[in-house]
Write a protein that holds these residues in place. Structure first.
Motif, PDB file in Angstrom:
ATOM      1  N   ILE A   1      -2.074  15.588   3.272  1.00  0.00           N
ATOM      2  CA  ILE A   1      -2.026  17.030   3.532  1.00  0.00           C
ATOM      3  C   ILE A   1      -3.337  17.688   3.100  1.00  0.00           C
ATOM      4  O   ILE A   1      -3.896  18.518   3.818  1.00  0.00           O
ATOM      5  N   GLY A   2      -3.840  17.303   1.923  1.00  0.00           N
ATOM      6  CA  GLY A   2      -5.091  17.875   1.436  1.00  0.00           C
ATOM      7  C   GLY A   2      -6.273  17.508   2.314  1.00  0.00           C
ATOM      8  O   GLY A   2      -7.125  18.350   2.611  1.00  0.00           O
ATOM      9  N   LEU A   3      -6.340  16.256   2.741  1.00  0.00           N
ATOM     10  CA  LEU A   3      -7.465  15.790   3.551  1.00  0.00           C
ATOM     11  C   LEU A   3      -7.507  16.496   4.904  1.00  0.00           C
ATOM     12  O   LEU A   3      -8.508  17.104   5.275  1.00  0.00           O
ATOM     13  N   TYR A   4      -6.411  16.425   5.622  1.00  0.00           N
ATOM     14  CA  TYR A   4      -6.402  17.012   6.958  1.00  0.00           C
ATOM     15  C   TYR A   4      -6.190  18.523   6.937  1.00  0.00           C
ATOM     16  O   TYR A   4      -6.699  19.229   7.805  1.00  0.00           O
ATOM     17  N   GLY A   5      -5.468  19.027   5.943  1.00  0.00           N
ATOM     18  CA  GLY A   5      -5.328  20.481   5.802  1.00  0.00           C
ATOM     19  C   GLY A   5      -6.648  21.134   5.454  1.00  0.00           C
ATOM     20  O   GLY A   5      -6.996  22.187   5.992  1.00  0.00           O
ATOM     21  N   GLY A   6      -7.409  20.500   4.549  1.00  0.00           N
ATOM     22  CA  GLY A   6      -8.727  21.025   4.205  1.00  0.00           C
ATOM     23  C   GLY A   6      -9.662  21.030   5.390  1.00  0.00           C
ATOM     24  O   GLY A   6     -10.414  21.980   5.606  1.00  0.00           O
TER      25      GLY A   6
ATOM     26  N   MET B   1       0.848  -1.185   0.000  1.00  0.00           N
ATOM     27  CA  MET B   1       0.000   0.000   0.000  1.00  0.00           C
ATOM     28  C   MET B   1       0.889   1.243   0.000  1.00  0.00           C
ATOM     29  O   MET B   1       1.792   1.374   0.807  1.00  0.00           O
ATOM     30  N   GLU B   2       0.592   2.137  -0.900  1.00  0.00           N
ATOM     31  CA  GLU B   2       1.384   3.364  -1.053  1.00  0.00           C
ATOM     32  C   GLU B   2       0.675   4.523  -0.356  1.00  0.00           C
ATOM     33  O   GLU B   2      -0.526   4.703  -0.484  1.00  0.00           O
ATOM     34  N   VAL B   3       1.435   5.313   0.410  1.00  0.00           N
ATOM     35  CA  VAL B   3       0.874   6.449   1.131  1.00  0.00           C
ATOM     36  C   VAL B   3       1.094   7.702   0.295  1.00  0.00           C
ATOM     37  O   VAL B   3       2.197   7.981  -0.156  1.00  0.00           O
ATOM     38  N   SER B   4       0.024   8.451   0.096  1.00  0.00           N
ATOM     39  CA  SER B   4       0.092   9.692  -0.666  1.00  0.00           C
ATOM     40  C   SER B   4       0.185  10.860   0.315  1.00  0.00           C
ATOM     41  O   SER B   4      -0.786  11.205   0.987  1.00  0.00           O
ATOM     42  N   ILE B   5       1.358  11.467   0.360  1.00  0.00           N
ATOM     43  CA  ILE B   5       1.571  12.593   1.275  1.00  0.00           C
ATOM     44  C   ILE B   5       0.679  13.772   0.894  1.00  0.00           C
ATOM     45  O   ILE B   5       0.088  14.415   1.763  1.00  0.00           O
ATOM     46  N   GLY B   6       0.566  14.039  -0.405  1.00  0.00           N
ATOM     47  CA  GLY B   6      -0.288  15.137  -0.861  1.00  0.00           C
ATOM     48  C   GLY B   6      -1.740  14.917  -0.480  1.00  0.00           C
ATOM     49  O   GLY B   6      -2.450  15.849  -0.104  1.00  0.00           O
ATOM     50  N   GLY B   7      -2.196  13.667  -0.573  1.00  0.00           N
ATOM     51  CA  GLY B   7      -3.570  13.351  -0.194  1.00  0.00           C
ATOM     52  C   GLY B   7      -3.813  13.557   1.284  1.00  0.00           C
ATOM     53  O   GLY B   7      -4.857  14.075   1.694  1.00  0.00           O
TER      54      GLY B   7
END
Length: 156
Positions: A9-14, A1-7
């Motif tokens: 950041i976007g999820l919790y930053g949003g 399973m690959e972790v998307s750092i941008g995802g």
């Protein structure tokens, strides 16, 4: 399973920016005595109408599945969240303008919601998410024109 750092950041930053915006907005409204019965009535009604939009989106997704379109769970949940929270915000803004303005908004401005649904369906069917990006300018123009009162009411 690959972790998307941008995802992440976007999820919790949003979420963080959303909660901060909500908190600062309520703080400012409280200072200006804006948290009255009318405020609560408008946003309760907007939340109620947002559930109808969410129900419509669920029916669209069920229809797409019946036609054989494969949908990922994350994509469906994300679009449902966007449909619910986005419609809640747009309906709340429109109701606030209608309740506080002398010139009511025209009900024919529902084209914004229809446009979002059409662009979303086209994006899903073509697997090209650029259609959603292309839908941003016309939807913003539609929202701006929906918020501008009709001239015949403003001249009276």
């Amino acid at each position: 399973m690959e972790v998307s750092i941008g995802g992440i950041i976007g999820l919790y930053g949003g979420m963080l920016f959303g909660v901060l915006g909500w908190w600062f907005g309520r703080k400012k409204a409280k200072e200006n005595r804006g948290l009255d019965e009318l405020y609560y009535h408008i946003w309760q009604k907007a939340r109620s109408y947002a559930w109808y939009v969410t129900l419509g989106a669920i029916y669209v997704f069920f229809s797409l599945i019946m036609f054989g379109v494969e949908l990922s769970t994350a994509m469906v949940l994300g679009i449902l969240l966007l449909a619910h929270v986005g419609s809640w915000g747009m309906i709340g803004i429109i109701m606030s303008v209608n309740m506080t303005s002398t010139a009511p908004l025209q009900p024919s401005r529902v084209k914004i919601g229809i446009s979002v649904i059409v662009f979303t369906i086209v994006s899903i069917l073509t697997n090209n998410w650029l259609f959603l990006l292309v839908s941003i300018p016309p939807n913003l123009i539609g929202l701006i024109t929906a918020l501008i009162p009709n001239r015949k009411y403003s001249e009276e």
